[in-house]
Design a protein around this motif. Structure first.
Motif, PDB file in Angstrom:
ATOM      1  N   ARG A 152     -17.571  -1.843  -5.860  1.00  0.00           N
ATOM      2  CA  ARG A 152     -16.439  -2.143  -4.990  1.00  0.00           C
ATOM      3  C   ARG A 152     -15.441  -3.026  -5.719  1.00  0.00           C
ATOM      4  NH1 ARG A 152     -18.290  -5.333  -0.058  1.00  0.00           N
ATOM      5  NH2 ARG A 152     -18.129  -7.076  -1.511  1.00  0.00           N
ATOM      6  N   PRO A 153     -14.191  -2.606  -5.811  1.00  0.00           N
ATOM      7  CA  PRO A 153     -13.192  -3.410  -6.526  1.00  0.00           C
ATOM      8  C   PRO A 153     -12.727  -4.596  -5.688  1.00  0.00           C
ATOM      9  CG  PRO A 153     -12.170  -1.454  -5.605  1.00  0.00           C
ATOM     10  CD  PRO A 153     -13.645  -1.334  -5.334  1.00  0.00           C
ATOM     11  N   VAL A 154     -12.193  -5.585  -6.381  1.00  0.00           N
ATOM     12  CA  VAL A 154     -11.562  -6.710  -5.701  1.00  0.00           C
ATOM     13  C   VAL A 154     -10.188  -6.256  -5.219  1.00  0.00           C
ATOM     14  CG1 VAL A 154     -10.601  -9.012  -5.997  1.00  0.00           C
ATOM     15  CG2 VAL A 154     -12.787  -8.428  -7.045  1.00  0.00           C
ATOM     16  N   GLU A 155      -9.823  -6.648  -3.993  1.00  0.00           N
ATOM     17  CA  GLU A 155      -8.553  -6.227  -3.420  1.00  0.00           C
ATOM     18  C   GLU A 155      -7.629  -7.425  -3.229  1.00  0.00           C
ATOM     19  OE1 GLU A 155      -9.671  -4.221   0.166  1.00  0.00           O
ATOM     20  OE2 GLU A 155      -9.784  -2.276  -0.828  1.00  0.00           O
ATOM     21  N   ILE A 156      -6.370  -7.254  -3.604  1.00  0.00           N
ATOM     22  CA  ILE A 156      -5.343  -8.271  -3.411  1.00  0.00           C
ATOM     23  C   ILE A 156      -4.310  -7.705  -2.449  1.00  0.00           C
ATOM     24  CG2 ILE A 156      -3.543  -9.655  -4.515  1.00  0.00           C
ATOM     25  CD1 ILE A 156      -5.133  -9.433  -7.125  1.00  0.00           C
ATOM     26  N   VAL A 157      -4.072  -8.402  -1.337  1.00  0.00           N
ATOM     27  CA  VAL A 157      -3.080  -7.930  -0.367  1.00  0.00           C
ATOM     28  C   VAL A 157      -1.708  -7.964  -1.030  1.00  0.00           C
ATOM     29  CG1 VAL A 157      -1.983  -8.333   1.862  1.00  0.00           C
ATOM     30  CG2 VAL A 157      -4.432  -8.763   1.587  1.00  0.00           C
ATOM     31  N   SER A 158      -1.033  -6.809  -1.058  1.00  0.00           N
ATOM     32  CA  SER A 158       0.242  -6.719  -1.764  1.00  0.00           C
ATOM     33  C   SER A 158       1.431  -6.450  -0.861  1.00  0.00           C
ATOM     34  CB  SER A 158       0.172  -5.603  -2.825  1.00  0.00           C
ATOM     35  OG  SER A 158      -0.059  -4.345  -2.199  1.00  0.00           O
ATOM     36  N   SER A 159       1.188  -5.888   0.327  1.00  0.00           N
ATOM     37  CA  SER A 159       2.322  -5.565   1.198  1.00  0.00           C
ATOM     38  C   SER A 159       1.882  -5.537   2.651  1.00  0.00           C
ATOM     39  CB  SER A 159       2.923  -4.207   0.818  1.00  0.00           C
ATOM     40  OG  SER A 159       1.998  -3.162   1.032  1.00  0.00           O
ATOM     41  N   PHE A 160       2.869  -5.707   3.522  1.00  0.00           N
ATOM     42  CA  PHE A 160       2.656  -5.668   4.967  1.00  0.00           C
ATOM     43  C   PHE A 160       3.767  -4.833   5.571  1.00  0.00           C
ATOM     44  CE2 PHE A 160       4.054  -7.189   9.103  1.00  0.00           C
ATOM     45  CZ  PHE A 160       2.892  -7.209   9.849  1.00  0.00           C
ATOM     46  N   SER A 161       3.396  -3.884   6.415  1.00  0.00           N
ATOM     47  CA  SER A 161       4.412  -3.052   7.049  1.00  0.00           C
ATOM     48  C   SER A 161       3.957  -2.679   8.450  1.00  0.00           C
ATOM     49  CB  SER A 161       4.679  -1.784   6.218  1.00  0.00           C
ATOM     50  OG  SER A 161       3.499  -1.003   6.111  1.00  0.00           O
ATOM     51  N   ARG A 162       4.919  -2.237   9.240  1.00  0.00           N
ATOM     52  CA  ARG A 162       4.625  -1.818  10.607  1.00  0.00           C
ATOM     53  C   ARG A 162       5.035  -0.354  10.751  1.00  0.00           C
ATOM     54  NH1 ARG A 162       3.562  -5.024  14.854  1.00  0.00           N
ATOM     55  NH2 ARG A 162       4.302  -6.858  13.712  1.00  0.00           N
ATOM     56  N   GLY A 163       4.087   0.509  11.088  1.00  0.00           N
ATOM     57  CA  GLY A 163       4.356   1.931  11.215  1.00  0.00           C
ATOM     58  C   GLY A 163       5.224   2.259  12.418  1.00  0.00           C
ATOM     59  N   HIS A 164       5.579   3.547  12.544  1.00  0.00           N
ATOM     60  CA  HIS A 164       6.455   3.955  13.642  1.00  0.00           C
ATOM     61  C   HIS A 164       5.798   3.770  14.997  1.00  0.00           C
ATOM     62  CE1 HIS A 164       3.961   7.543  12.960  1.00  0.00           C
ATOM     63  NE2 HIS A 164       4.234   7.868  14.213  1.00  0.00           N
ATOM     64  N   THR A 165       4.468   3.691  15.025  1.00  0.00           N
ATOM     65  CA  THR A 165       3.762   3.448  16.284  1.00  0.00           C
ATOM     66  C   THR A 165       3.578   1.966  16.564  1.00  0.00           C
ATOM     67  OG1 THR A 165       1.592   3.547  15.202  1.00  0.00           O
ATOM     68  CG2 THR A 165       2.511   5.623  16.021  1.00  0.00           C
ATOM     69  N   GLY A 166       4.004   1.127  15.624  1.00  0.00           N
ATOM     70  CA  GLY A 166       3.827  -0.315  15.780  1.00  0.00           C
ATOM     71  C   GLY A 166       2.553  -0.834  15.152  1.00  0.00           C
ATOM     72  N   ALA A 167       1.734   0.069  14.613  1.00  0.00           N
ATOM     73  CA  ALA A 167       0.471  -0.346  13.993  1.00  0.00           C
ATOM     74  C   ALA A 167       0.735  -1.033  12.657  1.00  0.00           C
ATOM     75  CB  ALA A 167      -0.434   0.860  13.783  1.00  0.00           C
TER      76      ALA A 167
END
Length: 333
Positions: A152-167
């Motif tokens: 399992r690789p280490v993950e770094i949060v790189s972006s945040f977005s909100r989809g068309h459904t608000g998710a």
């Protein structure tokens, strides 16, 4: 008809003054806050959009901080890996210099190789930032390393977005620690050990569980003969075996170079994402401003006009009220 009970002119003037005062209060509020939509009652749709986007922008600021932390970890690993590459390259030169030497000469060269091996391990174990070390790991732990038995690789949060459904959707930059680790304290097989410690077959240069260290230094080469940078020794070994060691070190250098390339690519991606995130936050701020910010030039002009209207309204109300006073003159003698 004049009446002392009802004064239509005063009522009209008072209503006009009330409207003017209400508009004046709105303009003064916009000037004091700089917003034309400061509350939901001003414009429910725009206020809702602006509130959501401001909240998302705060999350993006946190993502930027996370990227900064990830960049520091990547920099630490990359710096240490780059330094170890130089040391392994030096070791290759030492092994080459040992070929053709007499036993005492090989022993002297081994002292230098042993010093390099100790320094390699020291560098790898020192490459720690914020509690994480990607070069000297323990696969049985989960503090940023692959869990035991799980790749399992280490993950770094790189972006945040909100989809068309608000998710909410999160983007990740993955670092394959299993590919770049130099040491693994919990590994028990050559194939799962780090790049420097897993025994490699002399014939292929690959970490292989069938590889074994030569039982007798100086003996004829076997198909299962294996060496590792972290444990090889030139003392007592034949020149043919030293040539096999060179092949192993070359293969190790290649894998380490690939690992450094992988980290370098992740470092570049983090830098690009940080720049994009900063620009995105500015773009969102501009978009929110277009929705809710007040035009100060326009509002200041309206303020002056309303102030004049207020003064005229007061004057009009005063005149309307004075009309009732005129009735008193009819009763004077």
């Amino acid at each position: 008809m004049a009446s002392i009970n009802t004064n239509p002119s005063a009522m009209t003037a008072l209503q006009s003054l009330h409207v003017t005062n209400k508009a004046l209060a709105v303009v003064q509020g916009r000037i004091s806050t700089g917003l034309r939509v400061a509350e939901a009652k001003d414009n429910a749709a725009y206020w809702s959009i602006a509130t959501t986007m401001r909240s998302d922008n705060k999350v993006l600021a946190t993502v930027q901080d996370t990227l900064g932390l990830g960049a520091s970890r990547v920099d630490t690993a990359y710096t240490a890996l780059e330094s170890t590459l130089d040391l392994v390259s030096d070791m290759r030169q030492k092994i080459l210099a040992a070929i053709g030497k007499d036993p005492s000469g090989k022993d002297q060269i081994q002292q230098e190789i042993s010093a390099i091996q100790a320094q390699l391990e020291s560098m790898a174990r020192s490459a720690t930032f914020s509690g994480q070390n990607w070069l000297a790991v323990n696969a049985s732990e989960t503090n940023g390393h692959p869990a035991e038995g799980v790749h399992r690789p280490v993950e770094i949060v790189s972006s945040f977005s909100r989809g068309h459904t608000g998710a909410i959707e999160l983007g990740m930059i993955e670092i394959d620690v299993d590919r770049i680790k130099l040491y693994d304290d919990a590994a028990t097989t050559n194939e799962t050990k780090g790049l420097l410690e897993g025994l490699r077959l002399a014939s292929t240069g690959k970490r292989d569980d069938t590889a074994e260290a030569p039982a007798t230094p100086g003996a004829d080469a076997e198909a299962t003969d294996g060496y590792a940078v972290a444990s090889l020794s030139v003392s007592g070994y034949s020149d043919d075996q030293l040539k096999d060691m060179l092949s192993v070190v070359d293969a190790t250098l290649k894998e380490m170079t690939d690992a450094a390339t992988s980290i370098g690519a992740a470092k570049k991606r983090i830098d690009l994402q940080k720049d994009f995130g900063s620009n995105l936050m500015d773009s969102i701020d501009r978009g929110v401003g277009q929705l809710v910010d007040a035009d100060m030039n326009k509002e200041s002009t309206r303020l002056q006009a309303l102030q004049v209207q207020q003064q005229l309204g007061i004057q009009s109300l005063s005149i309307a009220n004075s009309n009732a006073q005129n009735i008193l003159s009819l009763f004077r003698q």
